[in-house]
Every structure is written in C-alpha cells, then in structure tokens.
Design a protein around this motif. Structure first.
Motif, PDB file in Angstrom:
ATOM      1  N   ALA A  51      20.304 -29.613  23.136  1.00 54.76           N
ATOM      2  CA  ALA A  51      20.143 -28.475  24.047  1.00 54.76           C
ATOM      3  C   ALA A  51      18.963 -27.606  23.614  1.00 54.76           C
ATOM      4  N   GLN A  52      18.800 -27.440  22.303  1.00 58.60           N
ATOM      5  CA  GLN A  52      17.679 -26.659  21.793  1.00 58.60           C
ATOM      6  C   GLN A  52      16.350 -27.288  22.184  1.00 58.60           C
ATOM      7  N   ALA A  53      16.301 -28.599  22.161  1.00 59.40           N
ATOM      8  CA  ALA A  53      15.059 -29.308  22.493  1.00 59.40           C
ATOM      9  C   ALA A  53      14.794 -29.346  23.989  1.00 59.40           C
ATOM     10  N   GLU A  54      15.833 -29.342  24.805  1.00 56.88           N
ATOM     11  CA  GLU A  54      15.673 -29.536  26.252  1.00 56.88           C
ATOM     12  C   GLU A  54      15.540 -28.231  27.035  1.00 56.88           C
ATOM     13  N   ALA A  55      16.214 -27.176  26.609  1.00 52.23           N
ATOM     14  CA  ALA A  55      16.241 -25.917  27.368  1.00 52.23           C
ATOM     15  C   ALA A  55      15.339 -24.875  26.721  1.00 52.23           C
ATOM     16  N   LEU A  56      14.592 -24.149  27.549  1.00 50.16           N
ATOM     17  CA  LEU A  56      13.727 -23.092  27.036  1.00 50.16           C
ATOM     18  C   LEU A  56      14.419 -21.733  27.017  1.00 50.16           C
ATOM     19  N   LYS A  57      15.386 -21.538  27.893  1.00 52.18           N
ATOM     20  CA  LYS A  57      16.035 -20.238  28.025  1.00 52.18           C
ATOM     21  C   LYS A  57      17.468 -20.288  27.502  1.00 52.18           C
ATOM     22  N   ASP A  58      17.871 -19.202  26.857  1.00 50.55           N
ATOM     23  CA  ASP A  58      19.207 -19.143  26.273  1.00 50.55           C
ATOM     24  C   ASP A  58      20.298 -19.336  27.323  1.00 50.55           C
ATOM     25  N   VAL A  59      20.065 -18.841  28.534  1.00 46.39           N
ATOM     26  CA  VAL A  59      21.076 -18.919  29.580  1.00 46.39           C
ATOM     27  C   VAL A  59      21.408 -20.360  29.946  1.00 46.39           C
TER      28      VAL A  59
ATOM     29  N   ALA B  77      21.873 -22.043  21.088  1.00 38.23           N
ATOM     30  CA  ALA B  77      22.194 -23.456  21.285  1.00 38.23           C
ATOM     31  C   ALA B  77      23.539 -23.810  20.664  1.00 38.23           C
ATOM     32  N   LEU B  78      23.835 -23.254  19.508  1.00 37.12           N
ATOM     33  CA  LEU B  78      25.119 -23.510  18.853  1.00 37.12           C
ATOM     34  C   LEU B  78      26.270 -22.964  19.694  1.00 37.12           C
ATOM     35  N   LYS B  79      26.083 -21.760  20.219  1.00 39.52           N
ATOM     36  CA  LYS B  79      27.119 -21.183  21.078  1.00 39.52           C
ATOM     37  C   LYS B  79      27.310 -22.028  22.330  1.00 39.52           C
ATOM     38  N   GLY B  80      26.198 -22.541  22.881  1.00 34.50           N
ATOM     39  CA  GLY B  80      26.286 -23.379  24.066  1.00 34.50           C
ATOM     40  C   GLY B  80      27.071 -24.650  23.816  1.00 34.50           C
ATOM     41  N   ALA B  81      26.879 -25.259  22.636  1.00 34.39           N
ATOM     42  CA  ALA B  81      27.560 -26.512  22.313  1.00 34.39           C
ATOM     43  C   ALA B  81      29.032 -26.298  22.009  1.00 34.39           C
ATOM     44  N   MET B  82      29.366 -25.153  21.404  1.00 30.92           N
ATOM     45  CA  MET B  82      30.770 -24.905  21.076  1.00 30.92           C
ATOM     46  C   MET B  82      31.547 -24.362  22.281  1.00 30.92           C
ATOM     47  N   SER B  83      30.837 -23.742  23.218  1.00 34.09           N
ATOM     48  CA  SER B  83      31.491 -23.187  24.414  1.00 34.09           C
ATOM     49  C   SER B  83      30.651 -23.486  25.648  1.00 34.09           C
ATOM     50  N   PRO B  84      30.559 -24.755  26.055  1.00 31.08           N
ATOM     51  CA  PRO B  84      29.745 -25.113  27.220  1.00 31.08           C
ATOM     52  C   PRO B  84      30.337 -24.541  28.514  1.00 31.08           C
ATOM     53  N   THR B  85      29.516 -24.477  29.530  1.00 28.65           N
ATOM     54  CA  THR B  85      29.943 -23.921  30.811  1.00 28.65           C
ATOM     55  C   THR B  85      31.099 -24.727  31.392  1.00 28.65           C
ATOM     56  N   ASN B  86      32.144 -24.034  31.784  1.00 33.71           N
ATOM     57  CA  ASN B  86      33.305 -24.701  32.375  1.00 33.71           C
ATOM     58  C   ASN B  86      33.077 -24.992  33.860  1.00 33.71           C
ATOM     59  N   ASN B  87      33.803 -25.982  34.373  1.00 35.44           N
ATOM     60  CA  ASN B  87      33.743 -26.328  35.798  1.00 35.44           C
ATOM     61  C   ASN B  87      32.292 -26.505  36.263  1.00 35.44           C
ATOM     62  N   PHE B  88      31.581 -27.337  35.517  1.00 36.63           N
ATOM     63  CA  PHE B  88      30.155 -27.564  35.795  1.00 36.63           C
ATOM     64  C   PHE B  88      29.946 -29.076  35.923  1.00 36.63           C
ATOM     65  N   PRO B  89      30.225 -29.654  37.112  1.00 37.80           N
ATOM     66  CA  PRO B  89      30.223 -31.118  37.280  1.00 37.80           C
ATOM     67  C   PRO B  89      28.832 -31.695  37.544  1.00 37.80           C
ATOM     68  N   TYR B  90      27.905 -31.409  36.646  1.00 42.64           N
ATOM     69  CA  TYR B  90      26.528 -31.872  36.822  1.00 42.64           C
ATOM     70  C   TYR B  90      26.191 -32.892  35.744  1.00 42.64           C
ATOM     71  N   TYR B  91      25.293 -33.840  36.115  1.00 42.36           N
ATOM     72  CA  TYR B  91      24.905 -34.906  35.196  1.00 42.36           C
ATOM     73  C   TYR B  91      23.399 -34.973  34.965  1.00 42.36           C
ATOM     74  N   TYR B  92      22.661 -34.103  35.640  1.00 44.26           N
ATOM     75  CA  TYR B  92      21.202 -34.115  35.519  1.00 44.26           C
ATOM     76  C   TYR B  92      20.684 -32.687  35.344  1.00 44.26           C
ATOM     77  N   PHE B  93      19.602 -32.566  34.610  1.00 43.57           N
ATOM     78  CA  PHE B  93      18.894 -31.277  34.521  1.00 43.57           C
ATOM     79  C   PHE B  93      17.406 -31.550  34.417  1.00 43.57           C
ATOM     80  N   ILE B  94      16.624 -30.579  34.824  1.00 40.40           N
ATOM     81  CA  ILE B  94      15.171 -30.716  34.775  1.00 40.40           C
ATOM     82  C   ILE B  94      14.536 -29.334  34.849  1.00 40.40           C
ATOM     83  N   SER B  95      13.434 -29.141  34.132  1.00 39.06           N
ATOM     84  CA  SER B  95      12.659 -27.896  34.244  1.00 39.06           C
ATOM     85  C   SER B  95      11.788 -27.998  35.489  1.00 39.06           C
TER      86      SER B  95
END
Length: 398
Positions: free
Chosen positions: A262-270, A349-367
């Motif tokens: 996630a740290q490598a793929e996402a630029l924004k904390d959100v 990124a650590l917080k994102g991995a330990m508490s990922p977004t719930n009810n988020f049925p997505y399989y792709y992301f892109i900037s």
C-alpha cells in the motif's frame, strides 16, 4: 603564635613590683604594651584565619571555574541520568569544577529538566551555569541526524544511514542478517498461508522516521536504535493484537507485507485503507480463481531494485519483466502475497493494513492523475474506464 603571647604576659608579671612602686607610670606602660600585643595578635589571627579559610573554603562554597572554558570536551549524557550523575561526568572530564556547583546551577535553571540524552561538545573548565546552558542548547548536541522517508527499501535505507554516519553500507548489510539479534521478536516471522518466511530479511522493520544517532554508534547499534523504534511504534499502534483479532487468521507479518505494498502503490494517506482492502480482496477471496495473483508492478520493480537492476515505470516494464519465473516477487503469475515486505511502511500504511476499509468490494485501483488521485473498479470493465481517465489526465498508460 599563642606561645609568643604567653611569653609577653610572663615578662609583664615579672615586672609587677616596679609597677607597684610607680603605679601611675606603670599602668600607662602596661596599657601600651597590651594594646601593642593585641594588635599583633589580631594581625596574626587574621593572617592565619585567611590561610585556614583558603584551605577549607571548599567545605562552605562550591568550587566553580570562572569560565568561559578552553579546549573542547566531548561528553555523553545518558538516558535516565540525574543532575548529580551528569555533574559527576562533567567533573571527570574537567568541564566543571565540582558536582555541587553543577547541581546548584541546574536547580537555578528551571529549564535544566529538559537536558536530553546524547553527545555534547562542551569546553574544559566552564562555569557551572554556562555548562547547564550549553547542555540546553541544541547547537551543542553532537548527533548524526538522518530522516528515513516512508517506502524506502532496506538497501536505500542502508545508503541513507551510511551517508549520515560514514559507516560503510556493507557493515549495515552484515549487521542486518540477524533481525532477531537486533531486537525483532522471532514471532514476527510467521505466515498463515503456508509460504516460507526468510528470517534473515530485515525489510519492513526499518521504521521510517527522523533519528538522532550517536556519533559513536556502529552499524549494529544504529540498526538496534531503529528496530527499537519499530517495536515502540507497533506497540503504540497495537498493530499485532489488532491484526490477530480482526484479520481472520492473517499473521502480523502478512499484514506488514500488505502495508508495504500500500505504501508503494498509494500516494495519499486516505487511500491506504482502500488499497489494503483491494490487496486482501485479491489475495484471499475468489478474485481470479485460476491464480489469485495480485498482478502488481510494484512487486516486480522491488525485485529489480534489490537485484541491482533499474526500476522502470509501469509502461516500460516488458512482458519478460512482468512474467519472469525466477522472480519470487512476480505477483503476475505467483498467487497470494509476495515472500516479504517490499519496503518500509509508515504509520498511515500500517493503519490501513491493520484496519482496511470495510464493505469495499473492489479488486482494482489506479492513479488517474499526477496528484495521485486513486480510482477503484469492481471488475475489468470498470478498471478499463479508469485507465482511460488516467490517460486523458496525462498518465502514460495508453
């Protein structure tokens, strides 16, 4: 001195009969003699008193140098030292004249409680109050300061540390071969997906932060400082218990791998929790049932980097790069998470991995723009639409 006074008084007693015969005259002579003797006595006592005072003044007045000091003295203040401990250290290195002078000066300075552990450049024979002031001045701290940004690989981290400390990269690489000896608990090196764990891999444990490193530290001590901070941050975030409680059997090490991606793929904390959820969805659900491959370019580039090859933007990665069977981080053909972290994630990124977004049925992301705005897709068709948005915004993917 007192014996001389007794002799004078004895001679005076022997002259008593003459004084009796000539009472008025003798009385005046005796008075003159006594007055003279008194003056002599007071002078002797005064001189002797000063001599004695000069010998014992240290019992009543704390020894202190006049300052401002001379030659440079390098002093280490250790964590947990009291003012007395610090004063003792300074006396031993002839920075101050006495422990009491320093402790009293510290009491007189309300900021003295802010003296921090570390190495300081002071002077020999300083006035105690000046020594306290110098220890409070950041300019006098002798440290190797280094900032480790989020997402660096272990190799990039070693390079940064080497530049700051002048310790060769090879020494950091050698010291890093035993993460457990550096302070990483052996329980970290476990996975629940059946894949082996390389217990000599320090990647992911070099917590990104700004460090004040001791100028006397060797490579092992530097890495121990960083690992200690990692452990402290994991405890503060409650990373391990949260992952074990909420991630359905996924080990903390696996979550650390997700955080690094996630740290490598996402630029924004959100986006960290959303990207983490996509990674979990791909690795541990029915996505792409034939492979369950993450299909990420960041893992391919990680292998290129640690193999000594040039990292490439996604549009320049060849099919040979993406599908190299010898690349253990080839997530285009190998299922699930890669063998280990692909960098050192920060707090978001650590917080994102330990508490990922719930009810988020997505399989792709892109900037989809140069600002790092992310778009998410539930299927290939939605992902293709997002790719077109990215191309329209100048992202070189088409």
């Amino acid at each position: 001195m007192l014996d001389d006074l007794d002799a004078v008084l004895e001679e005076e007693e022997q002259a008593q009969p003459a004084v009796t015969r000539h009472r008025n005259r003798g009385r005046g002579g005796r008075s003159a003699i006594a007055f003279f003797v008194t003056l002599v006595l007071l002078g002797l006592l005064a001189g002797g008193g000063w001599y004695a005072y000069s010998k014992v003044k240290g019992f009543f007045v704390d020894d202190d140098y006049a300052g401002p000091g001379g030659a440079e003295a390098v002093v280490e203040i250790k964590t947990g030292q009291s003012a007395t401990d610090i004063g003792t250290t300074l006396v031993q290195q002839k920075v101050v004249a006495s422990v009491d002078a320093f402790t009293n000066a510290a009491k007189d300075n309300s900021r003295s409680k802010n003296i921090q552990a570390g190495w300081y450049k002071l002077k020999v024979e300083m006035k105690a109050s000046d020594a306290v002031a110098a220890l409070l001045d950041p300019k006098n701290r002798w440290v190797n300061k280094v900032t480790l940004p989020e997402g660096l690989s272990y190799q990039q981290t070693f390079q940064k540390l080497s530049e700051a400390t002048k310790i060769p990269v090879a020494e950091f690489a050698k010291a890093a071969k035993d993460p457990v000896a550096l302070g990483i608990d052996a329980s970290w090196f476990k996975r629940s997906d059946g894949k082996p764990v390389n217990k000599t891999d320090i990647e992911g444990f070099l917590y990104p932060a700004t460090y004040d490193l001791s100028p006397k530290a060797d490579a092992t001590e530097v890495l121990k400082t960083i690992i200690a901070n990692f452990n402290s941050e994991m405890e503060r975030l409650e990373f391990i218990p949260t992952v074990e409680k909420t991630r359905g059997g996924i080990s903390p090490y696996q979550a650390l791998i997700v955080a690094s991606i996630a740290q490598a793929e996402a630029l924004k904390d959100v986006d960290m929790p959303k990207v983490s959820r996509v990674i979990y969805n791909r690795a541990y659900t029915d996505f792409d049932a034939g492979c369950r491959c993450l299909g990420l370019d960041s893992t391919v580039n990680y292998w290129l980097r640690i193999s000594g090859k040039n990292v490439k933007p996604s549009e320049k990665l060849t099919q040979a790069d993406l599908h190299n069977p010898k690349n253990p981080y080839n997530t285009h053909d190998k299922p699930g998470l890669p063998p280990g972290p692909i960098g050192n994630p920060g707090e978001a990124a650590l917080k994102g991995a330990m508490s990922p977004t719930n009810n988020f049925p997505y399989y792709y992301f892109i900037s989809i723009d140069t600002k790092g705005t992310m778009a998410y897709g539930k299927n290939g068709a939605e992902h293709d639409k997002n790719r077109l948005k990215a191309c329209a915004n100048g992202i070189p993917l088409c």
